[in-house]
Design a protein around this motif. Structure first.
Motif, PDB file in Angstrom:
ATOM      1  N   ALA A 340       0.812  -1.221   0.000  1.00 51.97           N
ATOM      2  CA  ALA A 340       0.000   0.000   0.000  1.00 51.97           C
ATOM      3  C   ALA A 340       0.843   1.268   0.000  1.00 51.97           C
ATOM      4  N   GLY A 341       2.040   1.212   0.523  1.00 52.53           N
ATOM      5  CA  GLY A 341       2.882   2.392   0.564  1.00 52.53           C
ATOM      6  C   GLY A 341       2.647   3.246   1.788  1.00 52.53           C
ATOM      7  N   PRO A 342       3.444   4.289   1.943  1.00 52.17           N
ATOM      8  CA  PRO A 342       3.299   5.152   3.140  1.00 52.17           C
ATOM      9  C   PRO A 342       1.993   5.949   3.090  1.00 52.17           C
ATOM     10  N   GLY A 343       1.469   6.217   4.260  1.00 50.31           N
ATOM     11  CA  GLY A 343       0.252   7.020   4.351  1.00 50.31           C
ATOM     12  C   GLY A 343      -1.030   6.254   4.134  1.00 50.31           C
ATOM     13  N   ALA A 344      -0.974   4.974   3.928  1.00 50.31           N
ATOM     14  CA  ALA A 344      -2.183   4.196   3.690  1.00 50.31           C
ATOM     15  C   ALA A 344      -2.897   3.906   5.006  1.00 50.31           C
ATOM     16  N   ARG A 345      -4.186   3.687   4.886  1.00 48.45           N
ATOM     17  CA  ARG A 345      -5.007   3.309   6.023  1.00 48.45           C
ATOM     18  C   ARG A 345      -5.825   2.083   5.624  1.00 48.45           C
ATOM     19  N   ALA A 346      -6.226   1.291   6.612  1.00 54.39           N
ATOM     20  CA  ALA A 346      -6.983   0.065   6.339  1.00 54.39           C
ATOM     21  C   ALA A 346      -8.167  -0.017   7.287  1.00 54.39           C
ATOM     22  N   THR A 364      -6.443   2.193   1.626  1.00 55.21           N
ATOM     23  CA  THR A 364      -6.352   3.389   0.786  1.00 55.21           C
ATOM     24  C   THR A 364      -4.965   3.497   0.205  1.00 55.21           C
ATOM     25  N   GLY A 365      -4.431   2.381  -0.261  1.00 55.65           N
ATOM     26  CA  GLY A 365      -3.070   2.366  -0.764  1.00 55.65           C
ATOM     27  C   GLY A 365      -2.861   3.364  -1.879  1.00 55.65           C
ATOM     28  N   GLY A 366      -1.696   3.990  -1.860  1.00 60.97           N
ATOM     29  CA  GLY A 366      -1.391   4.957  -2.897  1.00 60.97           C
ATOM     30  C   GLY A 366      -1.021   4.283  -4.202  1.00 60.97           C
ATOM     31  N   ARG A 367      -0.567   5.088  -5.134  1.00 56.42           N
ATOM     32  CA  ARG A 367      -0.198   4.561  -6.442  1.00 56.42           C
ATOM     33  C   ARG A 367       1.074   3.721  -6.329  1.00 56.42           C
ATOM     34  N   CYS A 397     -11.286 -10.219  -4.695  1.00 56.34           N
ATOM     35  CA  CYS A 397     -10.298  -9.191  -4.372  1.00 56.34           C
ATOM     36  C   CYS A 397      -9.972  -8.407  -5.634  1.00 56.34           C
ATOM     37  N   GLY A 398      -9.677  -7.151  -5.467  1.00 64.07           N
ATOM     38  CA  GLY A 398      -9.352  -6.308  -6.607  1.00 64.07           C
ATOM     39  C   GLY A 398      -9.239  -4.864  -6.203  1.00 64.07           C
ATOM     40  N   PRO A 399      -8.837  -3.996  -7.138  1.00 62.11           N
ATOM     41  CA  PRO A 399      -8.671  -2.567  -6.827  1.00 62.11           C
ATOM     42  C   PRO A 399     -10.019  -1.876  -6.697  1.00 62.11           C
ATOM     43  N   LEU A 400     -10.026  -0.826  -5.921  1.00 60.67           N
ATOM     44  CA  LEU A 400     -11.206   0.013  -5.764  1.00 60.67           C
ATOM     45  C   LEU A 400     -11.194   1.131  -6.803  1.00 60.67           C
ATOM     46  N   PRO A 401     -12.359   1.644  -7.187  1.00 61.81           N
ATOM     47  CA  PRO A 401     -12.396   2.684  -8.234  1.00 61.81           C
ATOM     48  C   PRO A 401     -11.622   3.945  -7.859  1.00 61.81           C
ATOM     49  N   ASP A 402     -11.652   4.343  -6.587  1.00 65.37           N
ATOM     50  CA  ASP A 402     -10.970   5.569  -6.173  1.00 65.37           C
ATOM     51  C   ASP A 402      -9.594   5.306  -5.577  1.00 65.37           C
ATOM     52  N   GLY A 403      -9.031   4.155  -5.883  1.00 66.63           N
ATOM     53  CA  GLY A 403      -7.721   3.817  -5.361  1.00 66.63           C
ATOM     54  C   GLY A 403      -7.808   2.928  -4.141  1.00 66.63           C
ATOM     55  N   GLY A 404      -6.799   2.145  -3.935  1.00 69.46           N
ATOM     56  CA  GLY A 404      -6.812   1.214  -2.820  1.00 69.46           C
ATOM     57  C   GLY A 404      -7.152  -0.194  -3.289  1.00 69.46           C
TER      58      GLY A 404
END
Length: 418
Positions: A340-346, A364-367, A397-404
């Motif tokens: 997810a990278g830095p700044g992500a929340r779960a 909310t993983g970043g790019r 499982c899969g990506p969310l439309p707004d990222g994550g």
């Protein structure tokens, strides 16, 4: 009244075993060198036929004036073909029937004619039943010719006894064949059972290896991800806040000890065959708080929501279902820590419905960069799907439309159809 002693019984049993072993050795030798037995049998009956041709044949002959050379030739024709009785019994019977026709038609009535019963036995033993019908056509003409040309009382006195002997020999061959086929079927069945048993053992071993691989992946993968996050955070905090660095080191130690404890438990199960061996219980939904606390210490903020609000481990869920839910949450958060990278929340949403139990893990993983590996594309996804399939569940499982990223597990309740 006398009773049999154990020594007498054991002696009889020993004698029976000795006879069986001797017969087994004889059959094995015959299978390796069949020509030896064929030659010995042929020579024995040839000698017996020639002894009868030396003069004994006249005791039952209808015409004692038959030339000796014809008697000797006919005796050899009735005995020598026996060498091929196992390979070509019908051809052997045809040759012997011609010799028997000469014997009965000339009035010699050689006793070697009874040797025709030997190929008849092999016909019943190794050929289809219709071959016995063809053998009757070869066996009867010499009898009928002898009975018509040299009648002695009723004509059936010559034919009926021989026909009865033919029938008994044919039935004996059929009985031996049936017993041999039955034994072969039992041996083949035993072989198939052994193969099936070995296959079941291999399948059980493969299933156990898969289970162990899932457990090892979940234990090592999650704890190493937590340790990695703590180590990275402690390195950055060391320069500015030594206290926070010390806390990170303490958390790394606690996580490492927890991982070692779980690994020892798993390896202890592998080392012992005792199913009642003492070992720590498997994780349940009641242990989710401890799992989330370790993830938070690794630097990933995570929130747990229950819908409807209830205890995290309702009694109607079996321990196996709770372990599956726990491991899926653990693997999903491990992937978040990795990718997810830095700044992500779960967030973890656990829903107890009337027909199914759902757990949804989102982040909310970043790019990620173009060369980054997508979460859930390795052994973790396979393990989660296998765990879900054990309880007729589904995993999306899969990506969310707004990222994550989102992982959604559905498991039907045990009192409802899947």
């Amino acid at each position: 009244m006398t009773t049999r002693t154990p020594e007498t019984t054991s002696g009889a049993t020993g004698l029976s075993g000795y006879v069986q072993r001797a017969l087994a050795r004889v059959r094995a030798f015959d299978a390796r060198r069949p020509w030896v037995w064929d030659a010995a049998l042929t020579l024995f009956w040839t000698a017996a036929a020639l002894v009868d041709a030396a003069g004994g044949w006249r005791t039952i002959a209808r015409d004692p004036s038959v030339p000796v050379w014809l008697v000797v030739t006919t005796s050899l024709a009735l005995a020598l073909p026996l060498y091929g009785r196992r390979r070509r019994p019908m051809a052997v019977l045809a040759v012997m029937a011609c010799a028997a026709l000469v014997s009965d038609g000339s009035g010699a009535f050689l006793q070697a004619g009874y040797l025709q019963l030997i190929p008849v036995f092999h016909l019943a033993l190794a050929r289809p039943p219709r071959a016995l019908l063809w053998s009757v056509a070869l066996f009867l003409p010499p009898l009928v010719v002898g009975a018509v040309r040299f009648p002695l009382g009723a004509w059936d006195q010559r034919v009926v006894p021989v026909v009865w002997a033919y029938a008994l020999v044919a039935l004996l061959g059929i009985a031996v064949r049936a017993r041999r086929d039955h034994t072969a079927a039992l041996v083949e069945r035993a072989r198939r059972l052994e193969v099936e048993r070995d296959q079941e053992v291999r399948l059980a071993a493969a299933a156990e290896r898969a289970r162990i691989a899932r457990e090892m992946h979940d234990i090592i993968g999650h704890n190493l991800s937590v340790i990695t996050g703590l180590a990275d955070g402690g390195r950055y905090a060391a320069a500015k806040s030594p206290e926070r660095a010390a806390e990170a080191l303490d958390a790394i130690g606690a996580t490492s000890r927890q991982a070692l404890t779980e690994l020892r438990r798993l390896l202890g199960v592998l080392r012992t065959d005792d199913e009642t061996a003492a070992r720590d219980p498997q994780p349940t939904l009641a242990d989710l708080d401890g799992l989330l606390a370790g993830v938070r210490e690794a630097g990933l903020p995570v929130r747990l929501d229950l819908a409807p609000p209830a205890a995290p481990a309702p009694p109607e869920l079996s321990p196996g279902v709770q372990l599956t839910l726990y491991r899926v949450v653990q693997e999903a958060l491990t992937n978040t820590l990795k990718h997810a990278g830095p700044g992500a929340r779960a967030s973890v949403l656990l829903t107890y419905g009337p027909r199914e139990v759902r757990v949804e893990v989102t982040d909310t993983g970043g790019r990620r960069g173009p060369g980054a590996k997508a979460p859930g594309t390795g052994q973790g996804l396979t393990g989660m799907r296998e765990r879900a399939a054990l309880y007729h569940g589904t995993l999306d499982c899969g990506p969310l439309p707004d990222g994550g990223w989102r992982v959604l597990l559905r498991i039907p309740r045990e009192d409802t159809p899947s």
